[in-house]
Design a protein around this motif. Structure first.
Motif, mmCIF file in Angstrom:
data_model
loop_
_atom_site.group_PDB
_atom_site.id
_atom_site.type_symbol
_atom_site.label_atom_id
_atom_site.label_comp_id
_atom_site.label_asym_id
_atom_site.label_seq_id
_atom_site.Cartn_x
_atom_site.Cartn_y
_atom_site.Cartn_z
ATOM 1 N N SER A 276 0.837 -1.049 -0.111
ATOM 2 C CA SER A 276 -0.004 0.011 0.026
ATOM 3 C C SER A 276 0.913 1.288 0.092
ATOM 4 O O SER A 276 1.941 1.238 0.774
ATOM 5 N N ALA A 277 0.616 2.242 -1.035
ATOM 6 C CA ALA A 277 1.683 3.350 -1.284
ATOM 7 C C ALA A 277 1.008 4.341 -0.132
ATOM 8 O O ALA A 277 1.742 4.917 0.666
ATOM 9 N N THR A 278 -0.253 4.514 0.268
ATOM 10 C CA THR A 278 -0.785 5.338 1.425
ATOM 11 C C THR A 278 -2.004 4.727 1.964
ATOM 12 O O THR A 278 -2.343 3.708 1.641
ATOM 13 N N ALA A 279 -2.502 5.309 3.219
ATOM 14 C CA ALA A 279 -3.245 4.646 3.988
ATOM 15 C C ALA A 279 -4.565 4.704 3.152
ATOM 16 O O ALA A 279 -5.641 3.955 3.619
ATOM 17 N N ALA A 280 -4.915 5.746 2.160
ATOM 18 C CA ALA A 280 -6.001 5.525 1.322
ATOM 19 C C ALA A 280 -6.228 4.327 0.577
ATOM 20 O O ALA A 280 -7.319 4.132 -0.052
ATOM 21 N N ASP A 281 -5.038 3.719 0.255
ATOM 22 C CA ASP A 281 -5.148 2.613 -0.636
ATOM 23 C C ASP A 281 -5.358 1.406 0.310
ATOM 24 O O ASP A 281 -5.707 0.220 -0.333
ATOM 25 N N TYR A 282 -5.624 1.172 1.670
ATOM 26 C CA TYR A 282 -5.824 -0.045 2.150
ATOM 27 C C TYR A 282 -7.121 -0.636 1.629
ATOM 28 O O TYR A 282 -7.262 -1.818 1.443
ATOM 29 N N LEU A 283 -8.281 0.256 1.886
ATOM 30 C CA LEU A 283 -9.656 -0.096 1.640
ATOM 31 C C LEU A 283 -9.574 -0.740 -0.162
ATOM 32 O O LEU A 283 -10.102 -1.921 -0.074
ATOM 33 N N PRO A 284 -9.089 0.212 -1.041
ATOM 34 C CA PRO A 284 -9.335 -0.422 -2.442
ATOM 35 C C PRO A 284 -8.405 -1.428 -2.647
ATOM 36 O O PRO A 284 -8.746 -2.415 -3.323
ATOM 37 N N ASN A 285 -7.194 -1.335 -1.843
ATOM 38 C CA ASN A 285 -6.620 -2.737 -2.161
ATOM 39 C C ASN A 285 -7.193 -4.289 -1.521
ATOM 40 O O ASN A 285 -7.230 -5.241 -2.609
ATOM 41 N N VAL A 286 -7.662 -4.096 -0.696
ATOM 42 C CA VAL A 286 -8.559 -5.284 0.067
ATOM 43 C C VAL A 286 -9.515 -5.573 -0.691
ATOM 44 O O VAL A 286 -10.050 -6.726 -1.217
ATOM 45 N N ARG A 287 -10.312 -4.315 -1.151
ATOM 46 C CA ARG A 287 -11.517 -4.461 -2.040
ATOM 47 C C ARG A 287 -11.273 -5.160 -3.565
ATOM 48 O O ARG A 287 -11.971 -5.953 -3.779
ATOM 49 N N ASN A 288 -10.335 -4.683 -3.941
ATOM 50 C CA ASN A 288 -9.863 -5.221 -5.523
ATOM 51 C C ASN A 288 -9.825 -6.824 -5.415
ATOM 52 O O ASN A 288 -10.308 -7.451 -6.431
ATOM 53 N N LEU A 289 -9.095 -7.106 -4.141
ATOM 54 C CA LEU A 289 -8.787 -8.767 -4.039
ATOM 55 C C LEU A 289 -9.986 -9.333 -3.894
ATOM 56 O O LEU A 289 -10.194 -10.444 -4.637
ATOM 57 N N ALA A 290 -10.806 -8.773 -3.013
ATOM 58 C CA ALA A 290 -11.983 -9.408 -2.631
ATOM 59 C C ALA A 290 -12.994 -9.592 -4.194
ATOM 60 O O ALA A 290 -13.823 -10.664 -4.277
ATOM 61 N N ARG A 291 -12.987 -8.532 -4.727
ATOM 62 C CA ARG A 291 -14.068 -8.566 -5.617
ATOM 63 C C ARG A 291 -13.544 -9.358 -6.917
ATOM 64 O O ARG A 291 -14.524 -9.973 -7.612
ATOM 65 N N SER A 292 -12.397 -9.516 -7.028
ATOM 66 C CA SER A 292 -11.740 -10.874 -8.004
ATOM 67 C C SER A 292 -12.513 -12.015 -7.789
ATOM 68 O O SER A 292 -12.872 -12.828 -8.617
ATOM 69 N N GLY A 293 -12.783 -12.401 -6.625
ATOM 70 C CA GLY A 293 -13.295 -13.659 -6.114
ATOM 71 C C GLY A 293 -12.418 -15.122 -6.418
ATOM 72 O O GLY A 293 -12.534 -16.106 -6.144
ATOM 73 N N GLU A 294 -11.006 -14.483 -6.801
ATOM 74 C CA GLU A 294 -10.278 -15.548 -6.868
ATOM 75 C C GLU A 294 -9.405 -16.183 -6.053
ATOM 76 O O GLU A 294 -8.795 -17.056 -6.163
ATOM 77 N N TYR A 295 -9.493 -15.489 -4.730
ATOM 78 C CA TYR A 295 -8.435 -15.847 -3.595
ATOM 79 C C TYR A 295 -9.135 -16.555 -2.659
ATOM 80 O O TYR A 295 -10.106 -16.363 -2.077
ATOM 81 N N ASP A 296 -8.365 -17.744 -2.274
ATOM 82 C CA ASP A 296 -8.910 -18.506 -1.356
ATOM 83 C C ASP A 296 -8.713 -17.865 0.078
ATOM 84 O O ASP A 296 -9.387 -18.125 0.995
ATOM 85 N N LEU A 297 -7.713 -16.979 0.304
ATOM 86 C CA LEU A 297 -7.566 -16.360 1.711
ATOM 87 C C LEU A 297 -6.889 -15.083 1.080
ATOM 88 O O LEU A 297 -5.969 -14.885 0.505
ATOM 89 N N ILE A 298 -7.408 -13.674 1.838
ATOM 90 C CA ILE A 298 -6.771 -12.561 1.883
ATOM 91 C C ILE A 298 -6.249 -12.263 3.117
ATOM 92 O O ILE A 298 -6.985 -12.202 4.091
ATOM 93 N N LEU A 299 -4.755 -12.047 3.069
ATOM 94 C CA LEU A 299 -4.181 -12.182 4.327
ATOM 95 C C LEU A 299 -3.540 -10.734 4.692
ATOM 96 O O LEU A 299 -2.794 -10.252 3.802
ATOM 97 N N ALA A 300 -4.110 -9.888 5.516
ATOM 98 C CA ALA A 300 -3.932 -8.633 5.899
ATOM 99 C C ALA A 300 -2.740 -8.508 7.084
ATOM 100 O O ALA A 300 -2.825 -9.086 7.908
ATOM 101 N N VAL A 301 -1.402 -8.063 6.526
ATOM 102 C CA VAL A 301 -0.467 -7.892 7.529
ATOM 103 C C VAL A 301 -0.448 -6.635 8.102
ATOM 104 O O VAL A 301 0.116 -5.785 7.616
ATOM 105 N N GLY A 302 -0.899 -6.422 9.344
ATOM 106 C CA GLY A 302 -0.850 -5.042 10.095
ATOM 107 C C GLY A 302 -1.984 -4.711 10.520
ATOM 108 O O GLY A 302 -3.004 -4.453 9.924
#
Lengths: 393, 371
Positions: free
Chosen positions: A66-92
């Motif tokens: 994540s480049a800035t804190a404003a990217d946290y939500l879009p980053n996680v959301r983009n991954l979830a939207r794709s529906g391709e991931y068995d697990l999304i692991l957020a570190v921090g």
């Protein structure tokens, strides 16, 4: 000729099938906060654990910084939207709000978060560490070392004032207090007071601030400085090394105390006396494993000192060996320096009387069997209560 | 009609002649953009990544569907405002680098509305006003320093950014701190949040705030006397002074307008960006919004309408950059290098123009000196 070609085709088909199965097993994504890679501690450990699990279970892994804190939500959301991931692991910890929001939007998507407290969602596994337990052990060591070598203070350089860091501070305070009392009980020295110098630098990335804070604590007479700010430890260690150079000493106090990873090996093991380890890599590995094995569950997973939990510990010899390899892989140290590092580290540890090491073991055993309870804090109020109980002026 | 060319054809030629200079900047930008993309591709190729895959991810992530488009606009929203801060002062002949610090001021001022309750609409307006006032107040000091003591605005605004940064650190950690969560300020209450415009994205009504402000600035600069004076003072201070334009007034006006914009930018972030609606310790969601705005202003040719287009592009780079990581596996550092190259390439034409402008002005000053 024809037979050879057929054989070749069969072999190629076989290889490609195995390859497809290997990749078809699934995908995991790891999202990092603004601290990013290259800290030789928290973030690198999160990456290492997930990567190891991906290799062991034949999964594909995607890393998102994540480049800035404003990217946290879009980053996680983009991954979830794709529906391709068995697990999304957020570190921090800082990703807590983003994961919590997206977990509600995508109830079918599994998430795990390191350090984030999300207790009540079926699709979020919150992996928390009892950092106070490991911090108590290094605190006891630091307190006893300060008394032994006649130093007035021990130091601690922390990052941003978040509840996770209160766990460290609370445990460290308890440990120092316990160590100094223990040392006097043993009748090794006439009881001198040991105070705590601590500063919250407000950053997990500005290495120069870590150095400046450490210099200030050393100037006031700190026997050891505990790094509780990931990459800032690089600056802390630099300050300690320069302090020794100026004094004309090569080892002995003041010492560096590492965090999260085992950082004893840094700087050829000359000043790193111990590390309060927090096995983020184990946490990440186990989260991926639980998904693969079908044991994933929402809610809190708390990892402490117990070997079976693999959560936190004070660094031992085996950790030095393991993490030297980690440092080599990250390009921080050179393989050829291993034996020098080992010799320096052993000499430093041998310079401290065995009674002190035995006392640390005693505290560890006490915490494990429940006879000693280490305080912790999750809010400003609770932290102030711990500070009042162990003021360490 | 001595030329013998029919009247209507002459008019057509006239029109084409007038349209051409207006088209040149667009063509320049297009060419610069293509050069930037090519250099970026080369660097990715050298780094061992697939440039085609990466660019497809970038543009799809940014503009392919409503989600991408909204994400791009969301990131562009505050940049419109900070770009205006820079370009208003640029139009007035000054180099104002202070948007960064004014954004911090605006964001923290907007957070303070969390300390009292008001009906929703009023609460939002209150937050925006607080933020604008804080931004303008922080902008006013360098302006006054320039007017009274002759302190150059480049120096003072850079220094004020640092003062703002550490003052904001202090306020976040000690004054506006959330008593339950020490890592952030109190959150802006629901009644003062800018509602989400496109469900499931982080685009809020802050977009309208930005666009409205841009249109107001456009009207002000090109359709009012004060705006005319401001631009005249920027183009040629000596002539403007000779023409009876009060240069002190134009300096003050441009800095105040710029401060209002930067303050608003801070407000659109804390009041408009989910999920936390607060400022984190270390300001990780505010950092660089002011500086990025300068790049947006350059690419947008310091014109409010150009800035709107440029901001959409910058927001798209950000939103699409995330997908470059996810789909093409390009690490964040490489994404930023590529983005940086494209931005620099796009800004070069405007930079060259500004450089020429300021060089000529200096030359004319030097020429006057011996006389």
């Amino acid at each position: 000729m024809k037979r050879i070609l057929t054989l070749l085709a069969v072999v190629l088909l076989g290889i490609s099938l195995v390859g497809m199965i290997g990749l078809g097993n699934g995908k995991v994504a790891v999202v990092l906060d603004v601290g990013g890679r290259g800290d030789l501690s928290f973030n690198d450990m999160g990456f290492k654990g997930t990567d190891q699990a991906a290799v062991d279970y034949g999964l594909e892994m995607v890393e998102v910084q994540s480049a800035t804190a404003a990217d946290y939500l879009p980053n996680v959301r983009n991954l979830a939207r794709s529906g391709e991931y068995d697990l999304i692991l957020a570190v921090g910890f800082l990703l807590t709000d983003a994961v919590s929001t997206v977990a509600d939007e995508f109830p079918g998507q599994k998430f795990a978060i390191i350090d984030g407290f999300i207790p009540d969602k079926a699709n979020v596994m919150s992996i928390l560490f009892r950092e106070n337990e490991a911090s108590a052990l290094v605190g006891a060591l630091a307190g006893m070392v300060a008394t032994h070598f006649g130093y007035r203070y021990v130091g601690c350089v922390l990052g941003i004032e978040i509840p996770v860091l209160y766990h460290f501070e609370a445990g460290y305070r308890f440990g120092i207090d316990w160590g100094v009392k223990k040392y006097n009980e043993l009748g090794l020295a006439i009881g001198a007071d040991v105070g705590l110098l601590y500063s919250y630098t407000g950053t997990f990335s500005d290495i120069a601030l870590g150095k400046a804070a450490t210099e200030a604590q050393l100037a006031q007479g700190a026997a050891a400085v505990y790094n509780v700010a990931g990459p800032l430890g690089i600056g802390d260690l630099e300050a300690i090394t320069e302090y020794h150079t100026a004094k004309g000493t090569t080892f002995g106090p003041p010492y560096y105390i590492g965090v999260d990873a085992n950082q004893d090996y840094l700087g050829n093991g000359l000043h790193g006396i111990a590390s309060g380890m927090k096995r983020v890599d184990h946490g990440c590995y186990n989260a991926v494993k639980s998904v693969v094995e079908g044991t994933f569950h929402g809610g809190i997973v708390s990892l402490g000192l117990a070997v079976a939990e693999g959560g936190v510990s004070i660094s031992k010899l085996q950790d030095l060996v393991d993490f030297f390899a980690f440092g080599v892989a990250a390009g921080a140290v050179d393989e050829v320096d291993f034996y020098t590092t080992l010799a320096n580290w052993s000499a430093n540890r041998a310079n401290i009387p065995p009674e002190i090491w035995e006392a640390v073991d005693e505290l560890e055993a006490g915490i494990l069997d429940g006879s000693i309870v280490v305080p912790t804090a999750d809010s400003v109020q609770e932290m102030q209560a711990v500070r009042a109980q162990y003021p360490l002026p | 009609m001595s030329t013998g060319i029919p009247n209507n054809r002459l008019r057509l030629l006239e029109r084409a002649k007038r349209a051409l200079p207006a088209l040149t900047p667009a063509l320049e930008s297009l060419l610069a953009g293509i050069v930037g993309l090519l250099v970026g591709a080369l660097i990715m190729w050298i780094g061992g990544y697939d440039p085609w895959k990466a660019y497809v991810a970038l543009f799809r992530g940014a503009y392919r569907d409503m989600y991408g488009f909204a994400s791009s606009l969301a990131r562009g929203t505050p940049l419109i405002l900070t770009a205006l801060t820079f370009s208003i002062c640029m139009r007035a002949g000054m180099f104002n680098i202070g948007a960064e610090g004014q954004v911090y001021g605006g964001a923290l001022a907007a957070v303070t509305v969390g300390y009292f309750a008001l009906p929703s609409g009023l609460h939002i307006i209150m937050g925006l006003i607080f933020a604008m006032l804080a931004g303008a107040a922080w902008s006013l000091v360098p302006a006054l320093l320039k007017l009274t003591r002759g302190v150059h605005e480049v120096i003072s605004t850079i220094m004020f950014n640092w003062i703002a940064r550490f003052f904001a650190f202090y306020l976040v950690a000690n004054v506006l701190v959330d008593p339950i969560r020490a890592e952030k300020t109190i959150s802006v209450p629901a009644s003062a949040r800018l509602p989400i415009l496109v469900h499931g994205t982080d685009l809020s009504y802050g977009l309208f705030v930005s666009v409205f402000f841009a249109l107001v600035i456009y009207f002000l600069l090109w359709h009012t006397t004060a705006g005319y004076e401001l631009r005249a003072a920027g183009l040629n201070p000596t002539a403007a002074h000779y023409g009876g334009i009060n240069s002190k007034r134009t300096v003050l006006l441009s800095f105040i307008l710029g401060g209002l914009g930067a303050g608003l930018a801070g407000a659109t972030i804390v009041m408009g960006l989910p999920p936390t609606y607060a400022v984190y310790s270390g300001l990780p969601q505010l950092a660089n919004v002011g500086f990025d705005g300068m790049a947006v202003a350059m690419v947008g040719r310091n014109h409010p309408i150009g800035i709107l287009i440029a901001a959409l592009f910058f927001g798209g780079m950000n939103a699409g950059g995330r997908m470059m990581q996810i789909i093409a596996g390009v690490p964040l550092e490489m994404v930023r290098v590529v983005e940086g190259i494209i931005v620099v390439a796009l800004a070069i034409p405007e930079l060259v123009r500004l450089f020429r402008f300021f060089r000529n002005r200096w030359r004319s000053l030097w020429r006057r000196e011996p006389a």
